[in-house]
Design an enzyme around this catalytic site. Structure first.
Site, PDB file in Angstrom:
ATOM      1  N   ASN A 168       0.830  -1.221   0.000  1.00  0.00           N
ATOM      2  CA  ASN A 168       0.000   0.000   0.000  1.00  0.00           C
ATOM      3  C   ASN A 168       0.858   1.260   0.000  1.00  0.00           C
ATOM      4  OD1 ASN A 168      -2.374  -1.453   0.379  1.00  0.00           O
ATOM      5  ND2 ASN A 168      -2.349  -1.240   2.604  1.00  0.00           N
ATOM      6  N   ASP A 184       4.370  -5.060  12.246  1.00  0.00           N
ATOM      7  CA  ASP A 184       4.978  -5.644  11.046  1.00  0.00           C
ATOM      8  C   ASP A 184       6.493  -5.777  11.229  1.00  0.00           C
ATOM      9  OD1 ASP A 184       2.458  -5.607   9.852  1.00  0.00           O
ATOM     10  OD2 ASP A 184       2.765  -3.584   9.042  1.00  0.00           O
TER      11      ASP A 184
HETATM   12  O1  RIB Z   1       0.306  -2.583   9.641  1.00  0.00           O
HETATM   13  C1  RIB Z   1       0.366  -1.264   9.142  1.00  0.00           C
HETATM   14  C2  RIB Z   1      -0.117  -1.221   7.730  1.00  0.00           C
HETATM   15  O2  RIB Z   1      -1.494  -1.536   7.697  1.00  0.00           O
HETATM   16  C3  RIB Z   1      -0.014   0.136   7.084  1.00  0.00           C
HETATM   17  O3  RIB Z   1       1.245   0.348   6.469  1.00  0.00           O
HETATM   18  C4  RIB Z   1      -1.208   0.178   6.136  1.00  0.00           C
HETATM   19  O4  RIB Z   1      -0.859   0.199   4.787  1.00  0.00           O
HETATM   20  C5  RIB Z   1      -2.053  -1.038   6.490  1.00  0.00           C
HETATM   21  O5  RIB Z   1      -1.916  -2.044   5.560  1.00  0.00           O
END
Ligand code: RIB
Length: 306
Positions: free
Chosen positions: A11, A251
């Site tokens: 994204n 992440d």
């Molecule tokens: O985990 C964070 C992410 O969640 C963001 O970067 C956004 O794009 C969503 O996908």
């Protein structure tokens, strides 16, 4: 070297810093604005690649300038992009992120992230992956693709890791084939119906055990994380950090943990590095750009421990 295949979302994040959420019918001025690359899949791939793991992103972007930029950014972080497709007449995935104090709220538009052909994924894994490799997924791509990819990876003997974010209803066909399941508090609640904390973590793990995953990590934000494998539970506490933006911290944790494992570090060390990396990510605006490299985490842990 073993390979990490990340099948997931890519994204562009539009981050608005605001004083308070607008009410119905209200327009408010933002305090700050940034456009930065994100997407749970891409962020996790970047986190792993920044640790030196051989990381392949499998995902889609649109045939727009955002898509080009997202691919270039991934390449700049040494993520291998050969398996990213640009889908014609489709927009790239985007996320609107509202930062209010220490909290974030995210609205996504999947765009190209929702267009996948399982035959492409099957070919990529069959031609390139071995039983020594890992398939990592999140839930920002269609659930049926996740389920089919799990079957393909399972047949190849790969290790299958699922970060169930954002949470969707997961059936047995998915859960029973997961080697490592990673959940945060709200995802744990959705799966187990438990408002998890340090007093009832055992209870949550017991329920998850019955669902199938071999190993599980539950992250509890500032309250640390719990790792469970067979009878062993490892608790890792967080490091203090000055919160600027929590986007991508989860992440970072996942990518750094898996990469540290792939680089043969033991589980305790991998958890500690993942926790340090998540704490460091919070201190900078954005996701991919804020995730630290291996050298940065080494320096951080040196400072913390000496
Ligand atoms: O985990 C964070 C992410 O969640 C963001 O970067 C956004 O794009 C969503 O996908």
């Amino acid at each position: 070297m073993n390979k990490l295949f990340v099948l997931g979302s890519i994204n562009m994040d539009f981050l608005f810093t605001i004083d308070k959420l607008p009410s119905k019918g209200e327009t408010i001025p933002g305090k700050a604005f940034s456009t930065l690359p994100g997407g749970k899949g891409a962020n996790q791939a970047v986190a792993a690649a920044k640790q030196g793991a051989m990381t392949y992103m499998i995902g889609n972007v649109g045939d727009d300038t955002i898509g080009e930029e997202l691919i270039e950014k991934l390449q700049s972080y040494h993520v291998k992009t050969d398996f990213i497709k640009q889908i014609k007449e489709t927009p790239s995935g985007v996320a609107c992120i509202l930062l209010e104090g220490n909290d974030n709220r995210i609205i996504t538009n999947a765009g190209a992230n929702h267009i996948h052909e399982i035959s492409d994924i099957e070919k990529i894994l069959n031609d390139n992956a071995t039983e020594k490799d890992i398939l990592l997924m999140q839930l920002e791509i269609p659930l049926d693709i996740v389920e089919k990819a799990i079957k393909i990876a399972k047949a190849k003997g790969m290790q299958i890791v699922l970060n169930a974010a954002p949470m969707k209803e997961l059936d047995e066909a998915i859960l029973k084939n997961i080697d490592l399941l990673i959940l945060n508090e709200s995802e744990t609640k959705a799966l187990t119906n438990i408002d998890v904390d340090d007093t009832n973590i055992d209870e949550a793990f017991k329920i998850i055990d019955t669902l199938g995953p071999k190993t599980c990590i539950i992250t509890l934000g500032e309250n640390g994380s719990y790792y469970k494998e067979e009878d062993k539970i490892i608790y890792t506490k967080v490091y203090m950090s000055d919160i600027v933006d929590t986007t991508g911290a989860g992440d970072a944790f996942i990518g750094i943990f898996l990469a540290s494992n792939m680089l043969n570090l033991n589980t305790e060390t991998a958890l500690k590095r993942a926790t340090a990396g998540a704490s460091m990510t919070i201190e900078t605006m954005g996701a991919q750009n804020a995730i630290p490299t291996k050298i940065m985490i080494d320096a951080f842990l040196d400072r913390e421990e000496n």
